[in-house]
Write a protein that holds these residues in place. Structure first.
Motif, PDB file in Angstrom:
ATOM      1  N   LEU A  94       0.871  -1.187   0.000  1.00  0.00           N
ATOM      2  CA  LEU A  94       0.000   0.000   0.000  1.00  0.00           C
ATOM      3  C   LEU A  94       0.900   1.227   0.000  1.00  0.00           C
ATOM      4  CD1 LEU A  94      -2.608  -0.951   2.783  1.00  0.00           C
ATOM      5  CD2 LEU A  94      -2.780  -1.328   0.322  1.00  0.00           C
ATOM      6  N   LYS A  96       1.426   5.439  -0.561  1.00  0.00           N
ATOM      7  CA  LYS A  96       0.872   6.793  -0.698  1.00  0.00           C
ATOM      8  C   LYS A  96       2.000   7.661  -1.235  1.00  0.00           C
ATOM      9  CE  LYS A  96      -2.734   7.547   2.612  1.00  0.00           C
ATOM     10  NZ  LYS A  96      -3.888   8.045   1.889  1.00  0.00           N
ATOM     11  N   SER A 104      -6.949   8.102   3.370  1.00  0.00           N
ATOM     12  CA  SER A 104      -7.688   6.839   3.257  1.00  0.00           C
ATOM     13  C   SER A 104      -8.873   7.018   4.208  1.00  0.00           C
ATOM     14  CB  SER A 104      -6.811   5.666   3.681  1.00  0.00           C
ATOM     15  OG  SER A 104      -5.598   5.690   2.952  1.00  0.00           O
ATOM     16  N   ASN A 122      -6.126  -7.416   9.784  1.00  0.00           N
ATOM     17  CA  ASN A 122      -4.957  -7.013   8.989  1.00  0.00           C
ATOM     18  C   ASN A 122      -3.768  -6.715   9.888  1.00  0.00           C
ATOM     19  OD1 ASN A 122      -6.365  -7.136   6.608  1.00  0.00           O
ATOM     20  ND2 ASN A 122      -6.374  -4.918   6.226  1.00  0.00           N
ATOM     21  N   TRP A 124      -0.614  -4.318   9.438  1.00  0.00           N
ATOM     22  CA  TRP A 124      -0.160  -3.211   8.575  1.00  0.00           C
ATOM     23  C   TRP A 124       1.288  -2.928   8.978  1.00  0.00           C
ATOM     24  CZ3 TRP A 124       1.685   1.791   8.496  1.00  0.00           C
ATOM     25  CH2 TRP A 124       1.325   2.625   7.419  1.00  0.00           C
ATOM     26  N   MET A 137      -1.692   5.454  10.230  1.00  0.00           N
ATOM     27  CA  MET A 137      -3.030   4.898  10.456  1.00  0.00           C
ATOM     28  C   MET A 137      -3.594   5.413  11.785  1.00  0.00           C
ATOM     29  SD  MET A 137      -3.991   2.469   8.139  1.00  0.00           S
ATOM     30  CE  MET A 137      -4.641   0.957   8.851  1.00  0.00           C
ATOM     31  N   HIS A 191      -5.283  -4.753  13.057  1.00  0.00           N
ATOM     32  CA  HIS A 191      -6.646  -4.295  13.352  1.00  0.00           C
ATOM     33  C   HIS A 191      -7.690  -5.277  12.841  1.00  0.00           C
ATOM     34  CE1 HIS A 191      -5.999  -2.423   9.331  1.00  0.00           C
ATOM     35  NE2 HIS A 191      -7.294  -2.671   9.167  1.00  0.00           N
ATOM     36  N   HIS A 197     -11.176   2.595  10.930  1.00  0.00           N
ATOM     37  CA  HIS A 197      -9.818   3.123  10.825  1.00  0.00           C
ATOM     38  C   HIS A 197      -9.685   4.008   9.595  1.00  0.00           C
ATOM     39  CE1 HIS A 197      -9.895  -0.676   8.546  1.00  0.00           C
ATOM     40  NE2 HIS A 197      -8.953  -0.153   7.765  1.00  0.00           N
ATOM     41  N   ALA A 199      -6.395   6.600   7.347  1.00  0.00           N
ATOM     42  CA  ALA A 199      -4.991   7.043   7.306  1.00  0.00           C
ATOM     43  C   ALA A 199      -4.979   8.436   6.690  1.00  0.00           C
ATOM     44  CB  ALA A 199      -4.132   6.078   6.493  1.00  0.00           C
TER      45      ALA A 199
END
Ligand SMILES: O=C(O)CCC(=O)C(=O)O
Length: 254
Positions: A94, A96, A104, A122, A124, A137, A191, A197, A199
């Motif tokens: 992922l 950015k 997000s 997940n 992360w 996040m 999570h 959640h 980001a």
């Protein structure tokens, strides 16, 4: 099994819906995974969604990223948090981009889930340092224990509702505290798929790179959504144990 990694507290994970493990991988380990993620992001290998660049099935075809998804330390922490045997359901990079302004949006992962499982969550994993300004996040502690509906699915959503469906459906969530978790490279958050959640944007000059691994219960079954049935399985069928191996079963990780 006893794991001496700070942050691995299954009771807190069950209560809060997320957990933080600040130093899961060493700098040397993470350097290797970061280089693999950068190669995976070569043009033609990924999808650009709003605000986020994601790979497709990276954990299945990229050797180093598969080793990360199936890493014994990651699997041990995940199983300790969940208190049960788990399978790997996915693993993607992922990214950015620098100066990506789009956040997000606040969401949960049940909205897109194709699983009927007692637990799906997940990990992360930060592949670069992720301070708040680089798109860290944030989680709403305890939000996975909110009342029904059981879940909202993508098929239930009108066009363009993704950014707002969570607060439209559960307006009380807007008053819950949000915890933003900056992470050094090699740190990870975990999570639950019902935990709200988000980001933030990436306001820095450097790319934000993370690898997300999705774990589900070993006995999970396939549950397609209305209008979203991408896999060659029938509803209620246990997920294929060959394609979705047990967590932590990578043989050698250098
Ligand atoms: O990396 C992001 O910006 C969002 C990730 C996310 O929503 C997730 O891992 O469930």
């Amino acid at each position: 099994m006893t794991i001496a990694i700070p942050g691995v507290d299954s009771e807190a994970f069950q209560n809060e819906g997320f957990a933080v493990v600040p130093e899961l991988f060493t700098r040397d380990e993470v350097d290797r995974f970061r280089r693999a993620a950068e190669r995976e992001l070569d043009p033609g290998n990924h999808n650009a969604k709003v605000g986020l660049v994601t790979t497709t099935d990276a954990w299945e075809h990229n050797e180093a990223l598969r080793a990360l998804a199936l890493h014994p330390r990651l699997g041990a922490v995940a199983e300790r948090l969940a208190g049960r045997r788990l399978r790997i359901w996915g693993g993607e990079v992922l990214a950015k981009q620098p100066h990506e302004r789009t956040p997000s949006y606040l969401h949960d992962d049940q909205v897109s889930s194709l699983l009927d499982s007692p637990i799906t969550f997940n990990a992360w994993i930060a592949l670069v340092d992720v301070p708040v300004a680089r798109g860290a996040m944030s989680f709403l502690p305890g939000s996975h224990r909110r009342p029904g509906p059981d879940r909202v699915t993508v098929a239930d959503l009108p066009n363009d509702a993704f950014a707002s469906y969570l607060l439209d459906t559960w307006p009380d969530l807007q008053w819950k505290r949000r915890m933003t978790i900056p992470l050094r490279a090699g740190g990870a958050t975990f999570h639950h798929d019902r935990t709200a959640h988000e980001a933030g944007p990436n306001t820095t000059d450097q790319i934000r790179l993370a690898f997300v691994v999705t774990f589900t219960a070993a006995e999970a079954r396939y549950r397609p959504q209305k209008g979203r049935d991408p896999l060659a399985m029938t509803a209620g069928q246990p997920i294929d144990p060959d394609r979705y191996p047990l967590a932590g079963t990578a043989e050698a990780v250098s």
